[in-house]
Design a protein around this motif. Structure first.
Motif, mmCIF file in Angstrom:
data_model
loop_
_atom_site.group_PDB
_atom_site.id
_atom_site.type_symbol
_atom_site.label_atom_id
_atom_site.label_comp_id
_atom_site.label_asym_id
_atom_site.label_seq_id
_atom_site.Cartn_x
_atom_site.Cartn_y
_atom_site.Cartn_z
ATOM 1 N N ALA A 20 32.523 -9.732 12.633
ATOM 2 C CA ALA A 20 32.620 -9.352 11.743
ATOM 3 C C ALA A 20 33.014 -8.729 10.426
ATOM 4 C CB ALA A 20 31.453 -9.963 10.535
ATOM 5 N N ALA A 21 32.794 -7.601 12.126
ATOM 6 C CA ALA A 21 33.679 -6.113 10.443
ATOM 7 C C ALA A 21 34.687 -6.180 11.236
ATOM 8 C CB ALA A 21 32.833 -4.903 11.810
ATOM 9 N N GLY A 22 35.322 -6.686 12.535
ATOM 10 C CA GLY A 22 36.846 -6.336 12.784
ATOM 11 C C GLY A 22 37.743 -7.354 12.349
ATOM 12 N N ALA A 23 36.938 -8.835 11.707
ATOM 13 C CA ALA A 23 37.594 -9.652 11.024
ATOM 14 C C ALA A 23 38.559 -8.731 9.160
ATOM 15 C CB ALA A 23 36.967 -10.838 10.868
ATOM 16 N N ALA A 24 36.795 -8.687 8.827
ATOM 17 C CA ALA A 24 36.891 -7.772 7.522
ATOM 18 C C ALA A 24 37.977 -6.660 7.354
ATOM 19 C CB ALA A 24 35.803 -7.069 7.066
ATOM 20 N N LEU A 52 52.367 2.591 5.748
ATOM 21 C CA LEU A 52 50.903 2.842 6.121
ATOM 22 C C LEU A 52 49.726 2.116 5.800
ATOM 23 C CD1 LEU A 52 49.102 5.168 3.890
ATOM 24 C CD2 LEU A 52 49.389 4.080 1.943
ATOM 25 N N PHE A 53 49.699 0.480 5.568
ATOM 26 C CA PHE A 53 48.883 -0.156 5.766
ATOM 27 C C PHE A 53 48.107 -0.523 7.412
ATOM 28 C CE2 PHE A 53 49.484 -1.444 1.063
ATOM 29 C CZ PHE A 53 48.517 -1.309 1.217
ATOM 30 N N GLU A 54 49.259 -0.063 8.178
ATOM 31 C CA GLU A 54 49.013 -0.143 9.561
ATOM 32 C C GLU A 54 48.375 0.324 10.140
ATOM 33 O OE1 GLU A 54 48.349 -2.066 13.351
ATOM 34 O OE2 GLU A 54 49.035 -2.873 11.641
ATOM 35 N N THR A 55 48.885 2.104 9.450
ATOM 36 C CA THR A 55 47.431 3.059 9.873
ATOM 37 C C THR A 55 46.218 3.013 9.403
ATOM 38 O OG1 THR A 55 49.778 4.683 9.660
ATOM 39 C CG2 THR A 55 47.613 5.754 9.662
ATOM 40 N N GLN A 56 45.873 2.468 8.424
ATOM 41 C CA GLN A 56 44.675 3.128 7.736
ATOM 42 C C GLN A 56 44.017 1.846 8.395
ATOM 43 O OE1 GLN A 56 44.810 1.278 3.653
ATOM 44 N NE2 GLN A 56 42.569 1.492 3.328
ATOM 45 N N TYR A 57 44.818 0.964 8.888
ATOM 46 C CA TYR A 57 43.335 -0.624 9.998
ATOM 47 C C TYR A 57 43.409 0.174 10.990
ATOM 48 C CZ TYR A 57 43.559 -3.980 12.974
ATOM 49 O OH TYR A 57 42.717 -4.360 14.635
ATOM 50 N N VAL A 58 44.502 0.887 11.291
ATOM 51 C CA VAL A 58 43.992 1.404 13.170
ATOM 52 C C VAL A 58 42.905 2.839 13.003
ATOM 53 C CG1 VAL A 58 44.648 3.305 15.011
ATOM 54 C CG2 VAL A 58 45.921 1.464 14.423
ATOM 55 N N MET A 59 42.875 3.506 11.175
ATOM 56 C CA MET A 59 42.035 4.395 11.325
ATOM 57 C C MET A 59 40.713 3.843 11.398
ATOM 58 S SD MET A 59 44.606 7.396 9.262
ATOM 59 C CE MET A 59 42.467 8.484 8.653
ATOM 60 N N GLU A 60 40.144 2.794 10.381
ATOM 61 C CA GLU A 60 39.171 1.898 9.789
ATOM 62 C C GLU A 60 38.257 1.326 11.171
ATOM 63 O OE1 GLU A 60 39.271 -1.215 6.501
ATOM 64 O OE2 GLU A 60 40.333 0.968 5.379
ATOM 65 N N ARG A 61 39.383 1.001 12.252
ATOM 66 C CA ARG A 61 38.483 -0.103 13.353
ATOM 67 C C ARG A 61 37.912 1.133 14.108
ATOM 68 N NH1 ARG A 61 42.960 -2.010 16.626
ATOM 69 N NH2 ARG A 61 42.680 -0.076 17.521
ATOM 70 N N ASN A 62 38.974 1.734 14.545
ATOM 71 C CA ASN A 62 38.308 3.595 15.412
ATOM 72 C C ASN A 62 37.411 3.397 14.766
ATOM 73 O OD1 ASN A 62 40.798 2.852 17.329
ATOM 74 N ND2 ASN A 62 41.607 4.514 16.249
ATOM 75 N N ILE A 63 37.551 3.776 13.494
ATOM 76 C CA ILE A 63 36.052 4.596 13.104
ATOM 77 C C ILE A 63 34.742 3.999 12.796
ATOM 78 C CG2 ILE A 63 35.079 5.425 10.380
ATOM 79 C CD1 ILE A 63 37.727 6.363 9.662
ATOM 80 N N ALA A 64 34.833 2.215 12.833
ATOM 81 C CA ALA A 64 34.008 1.539 13.123
ATOM 82 C C ALA A 64 33.423 1.776 14.288
ATOM 83 C CB ALA A 64 34.120 0.458 12.392
ATOM 84 N N LEU A 65 34.097 1.352 15.398
ATOM 85 C CA LEU A 65 34.192 1.735 17.350
ATOM 86 C C LEU A 65 33.384 3.013 17.236
ATOM 87 C CD1 LEU A 65 37.305 -0.301 18.655
ATOM 88 C CD2 LEU A 65 34.999 -0.964 18.309
ATOM 89 N N PHE A 66 34.005 4.420 17.092
ATOM 90 C CA PHE A 66 32.901 5.148 17.331
ATOM 91 C C PHE A 66 31.825 5.147 16.332
ATOM 92 C CE2 PHE A 66 32.279 9.479 16.740
ATOM 93 C CZ PHE A 66 32.132 9.956 18.719
ATOM 94 N N THR A 67 31.800 4.761 15.207
ATOM 95 C CA THR A 67 30.343 5.209 14.709
ATOM 96 C C THR A 67 29.487 4.148 15.136
ATOM 97 O OG1 THR A 67 30.863 5.497 12.198
ATOM 98 C CG2 THR A 67 28.896 4.227 12.532
ATOM 99 N N ARG A 68 29.573 2.732 15.811
ATOM 100 C CA ARG A 68 28.943 1.996 16.571
ATOM 101 C C ARG A 68 28.532 2.794 18.014
ATOM 102 N NH1 ARG A 68 31.118 -0.700 12.912
ATOM 103 N NH2 ARG A 68 30.369 -2.562 12.370
ATOM 104 N N LEU A 69 29.740 3.386 18.535
ATOM 105 C CA LEU A 69 29.099 3.552 19.720
ATOM 106 C C LEU A 69 27.444 5.248 19.542
ATOM 107 C CD1 LEU A 69 29.816 4.587 23.000
ATOM 108 C CD2 LEU A 69 31.755 5.818 21.747
ATOM 109 N N LEU A 70 28.094 5.967 18.982
ATOM 110 C CA LEU A 70 27.217 7.304 18.243
ATOM 111 C C LEU A 70 25.671 6.074 18.005
ATOM 112 C CD1 LEU A 70 29.078 9.042 15.853
ATOM 113 C CD2 LEU A 70 28.534 9.639 17.812
ATOM 114 N N LEU A 71 26.240 5.404 17.819
ATOM 115 C CA LEU A 71 24.170 4.726 16.851
ATOM 116 C C LEU A 71 23.865 3.775 18.194
ATOM 117 C CD1 LEU A 71 25.277 2.619 13.960
ATOM 118 C CD2 LEU A 71 23.501 4.948 13.912
#
Length: 98
Positions: A20-24, A52-71
Motif C-alpha cells: 500500500a505504501a509503495g503504491a501510494a 523532478l518527479f522521478e527523483t522525488q519518487y526514488v527519494m521517497e521510496r528509499n526513505i520509506a524502505l530505510f525507515t522500515r529497516l530502522l524500525l
C-alpha cells in the motif's frame, strides 16, 4: 529476546504495509508526471519536470524502505552495540578484580 520479538513483529508489519505504501508513492509520481504535460508545453521543460518527479519518487521510496529497516533492525543493532561496548570494558574490569 525482546529485541528479536520486536524485529519479527515489526518485520511482519512492514512487509504487510509495504504494498500500500509503495503504491501510494508510485501513484503520487504518476499524477505529478501527468501534470507535467499539462503545465509545460515545451518538451525540455516537461522533461525537467518529469525528472523532478522521478527523483522525488526514488527519494521517497528509499526513505520509506530505510525507515522500515530502522524500525525492524534498530533494537537489534542497539543491543549489539551495547553488548560490544560492554565486552570492550569487561577485560579491564576483570584485570582490576584480580
Amino acid at each position: 529476546m525482546a529485541a528479536v520479538v520486536w524485529a519479527v513483529g515489526a518485520g511482519v508489519v512492514a512487509v504487510r504495509q509495504w504494498p500500500a505504501a509503495g503504491a501510494a508513492i508510485e501513484r503520487a509520481r504518476d499524477v505529478g508526471m501527468r501534470g507535467c504535460a499539462g503545465r509545460y508545453p515545451d518538451p525540455a521543460a516537461r522533461e525537467r519536470c518529469e525528472i523532478l518527479f522521478e527523483t522525488q519518487y526514488v527519494m521517497e521510496r528509499n526513505i520509506a524502505l530505510f525507515t522500515r529497516l530502522l524500525l525492524v533492525a534498530g533494537p537489534l543493532a542497539g543491543i549489539g552495540v551495547w553488548i560490544g561496548l560492554d565486552r570492550r570494558k569487561s577485560p579491564s574490569r576483570r584485570s582490576r578484580r584480580r
